[in-house]
Scaffold this motif. Structure first.
Motif, PDB file in Angstrom:
ATOM      1  N   LEU A 131      24.442   6.352  25.856  1.00 23.90           N
ATOM      2  CA  LEU A 131      25.877   6.147  25.678  1.00 23.90           C
ATOM      3  C   LEU A 131      26.629   7.468  25.623  1.00 23.90           C
ATOM      4  O   LEU A 131      27.745   7.588  26.148  1.00 23.90           O
ATOM      5  CB  LEU A 131      26.134   5.348  24.403  1.00 23.90           C
ATOM      6  CG  LEU A 131      26.034   3.829  24.492  1.00 23.90           C
ATOM      7  CD1 LEU A 131      26.220   3.204  23.122  1.00 23.90           C
ATOM      8  CD2 LEU A 131      27.064   3.270  25.465  1.00 23.90           C
TER       9      LEU A 131
ATOM     10  N   GLN B  83      27.001   8.709  29.137  1.00 24.12           N
ATOM     11  CA  GLN B  83      27.899   7.834  29.891  1.00 24.12           C
ATOM     12  C   GLN B  83      29.350   8.071  29.493  1.00 24.12           C
ATOM     13  O   GLN B  83      30.240   8.155  30.362  1.00 24.12           O
ATOM     14  CB  GLN B  83      27.516   6.378  29.666  1.00 24.12           C
ATOM     15  CG  GLN B  83      28.282   5.410  30.555  1.00 24.12           C
ATOM     16  CD  GLN B  83      27.788   3.985  30.409  1.00 24.12           C
ATOM     17  OE1 GLN B  83      27.145   3.643  29.422  1.00 24.12           O
ATOM     18  NE2 GLN B  83      28.062   3.152  31.401  1.00 24.12           N
TER      19      GLN B  83
ATOM     20  N   PRO C  23      31.667   0.700  23.762  1.00 24.37           N
ATOM     21  CA  PRO C  23      30.254   0.402  23.476  1.00 24.37           C
ATOM     22  C   PRO C  23      30.060  -0.707  22.452  1.00 24.37           C
ATOM     23  O   PRO C  23      29.137  -1.517  22.584  1.00 24.37           O
ATOM     24  CB  PRO C  23      29.712   1.742  22.939  1.00 24.37           C
ATOM     25  CG  PRO C  23      30.603   2.779  23.516  1.00 24.37           C
ATOM     26  CD  PRO C  23      31.957   2.136  23.550  1.00 24.37           C
TER      27      PRO C  23
ATOM     28  N   LEU D 278      27.755  -3.969  22.796  1.00 22.74           N
ATOM     29  CA  LEU D 278      26.614  -4.125  21.892  1.00 22.74           C
ATOM     30  C   LEU D 278      26.719  -5.374  21.029  1.00 22.74           C
ATOM     31  O   LEU D 278      25.700  -5.911  20.580  1.00 22.74           O
ATOM     32  CB  LEU D 278      26.492  -2.881  21.004  1.00 22.74           C
ATOM     33  CG  LEU D 278      26.062  -1.601  21.727  1.00 22.74           C
ATOM     34  CD1 LEU D 278      26.218  -0.393  20.815  1.00 22.74           C
ATOM     35  CD2 LEU D 278      24.609  -1.716  22.198  1.00 22.74           C
TER      36      LEU D 278
ATOM     37  N   LEU E 209      27.524   5.429  15.862  1.00 22.58           N
ATOM     38  CA  LEU E 209      28.280   5.714  17.079  1.00 22.58           C
ATOM     39  C   LEU E 209      29.482   6.604  16.795  1.00 22.58           C
ATOM     40  O   LEU E 209      29.856   7.451  17.608  1.00 22.58           O
ATOM     41  CB  LEU E 209      28.736   4.409  17.732  1.00 22.58           C
ATOM     42  CG  LEU E 209      27.650   3.491  18.297  1.00 22.58           C
ATOM     43  CD1 LEU E 209      28.285   2.290  18.969  1.00 22.58           C
ATOM     44  CD2 LEU E 209      26.763   4.238  19.273  1.00 22.58           C
TER      45      LEU E 209
END
Length: 274
Positions: free
Chosen positions: A123, A126, A142, A146, A210
């Motif tokens: 991620l 990306q 994301p 997810l 994240l």
């Protein structure tokens, strides 16, 4: 009769023990947050002079008003979109059952086994290629993806248990698929939708990994992610750190306490059956 009474008594004891294990950490945080800044309190002893100003200092030092606004924006970007997509997908897989729906179901089922930690590095690259690093989109996009496996499975489990007679009666009256979805199935799905919304809200608010990996600016993270920067700044001031942690936890506790009946109702009505 004696066996039933004994089982009831044991169940209540276990519930009390579970409640104690759940509450004690929060009590410890609260008591520690009331001690003088810069001290190292031990045990559960209350300070002679509670320092309520620690909460004000933590709120101001961590710029929590800005973090709160960022968390709200991320919630608004994640929860409604995830609910909309998962409801459409769940209705299709659970009620319409198009060709290949079993393979799609298995694919979503396998997605439940994918841990967040296993996709952080891909991620990161990306998001870097898309130029979204250090923006809230690096968290929002994301998270929507997810959350899809669980959210779709949750809604599919609800729609698959809806009686087909309702749809057949609506079809006879000339209802289209979209009308069937919006006027019949969605209104009947409010318990499942509301409970899923609560879960998505809590998970997004508490998202830590994240936020700290994909966003460098604490003001663009979630509240939980911003705790990492706050801990780095005030890691040696235990009372202040505990006060900041409680402030970050408070919104999730309030949301759960306010909507806990709706959440339990959804579980009791079979939102996760099937």
């Amino acid at each position: 009769m004696i066996t039933s009474s004994r089982e009831t008594w044991l169940g209540r004891v276990l519930l009390v023990l579970l409640m104690v294990f759940t509450i004690v950490p929060f009590v410890t945080l609260f008591i520690t947050a009331l001690h003088a800044p810069g001290t190292y309190p031990g045990g559960l002893s209350l300070p002679e002079t509670p320092h309520w100003s620690n909460f004000v200092t933590a709120f101001q030092s961590a710029n929590m008003a800005e973090m709160l606004a960022s968390s709200v924006l991320i919630e608004l970007g994640v929860v409604p979109v995830a609910l909309f997509i998962s409801t459409l997908a769940g209705f299709s897989l659970g009620h319409l059952r198009p060709p290949g729906h079993r393979a799609i179901f298995i694919a979503f089922l396998l997605g439940l086994t994918l841990p967040f930690e296993g996709v952080v590095v891909p991620l990161y690259y990306q998001m870097r290629e898309l130029g979204l690093l250090n923006t809230r989109w690096a968290i929002i996009l994301p998270l929507i993806g997810l959350y899809m496996p669980f959210a779709v499975m949750w809604m599919r489990a609800h729609f698959v248990n809806m009686p087909d007679d309702l749809s057949e009666a609506a079809r006879i009256d000339g209802a289209s698929t979209w009308q069937l979805f919006t006027r019949i199935h969605v209104p009947l799905s409010m318990p499942a939708l509301s409970s899923l919304a609560i879960l998505l809200f809590l998970w997004t608010w508490n998202q830590f990994l994240l936020a700290i990996v994909l966003v460098d600016d604490p003001a663009k993270r979630t509240m939980a992610g911003a705790l990492g920067a706050f801990q780095g700044q005030w890691g040696t001031d235990i009372p202040l750190l505990c006060a900041g942690s409680l402030l970050i936890l408070t919104p999730t506790l309030v949301v759960f306490l306010v909507f806990q009946r709706r959440f339990v109702t959804a579980l009791m009505q079979g939102a996760v059956k099937g």
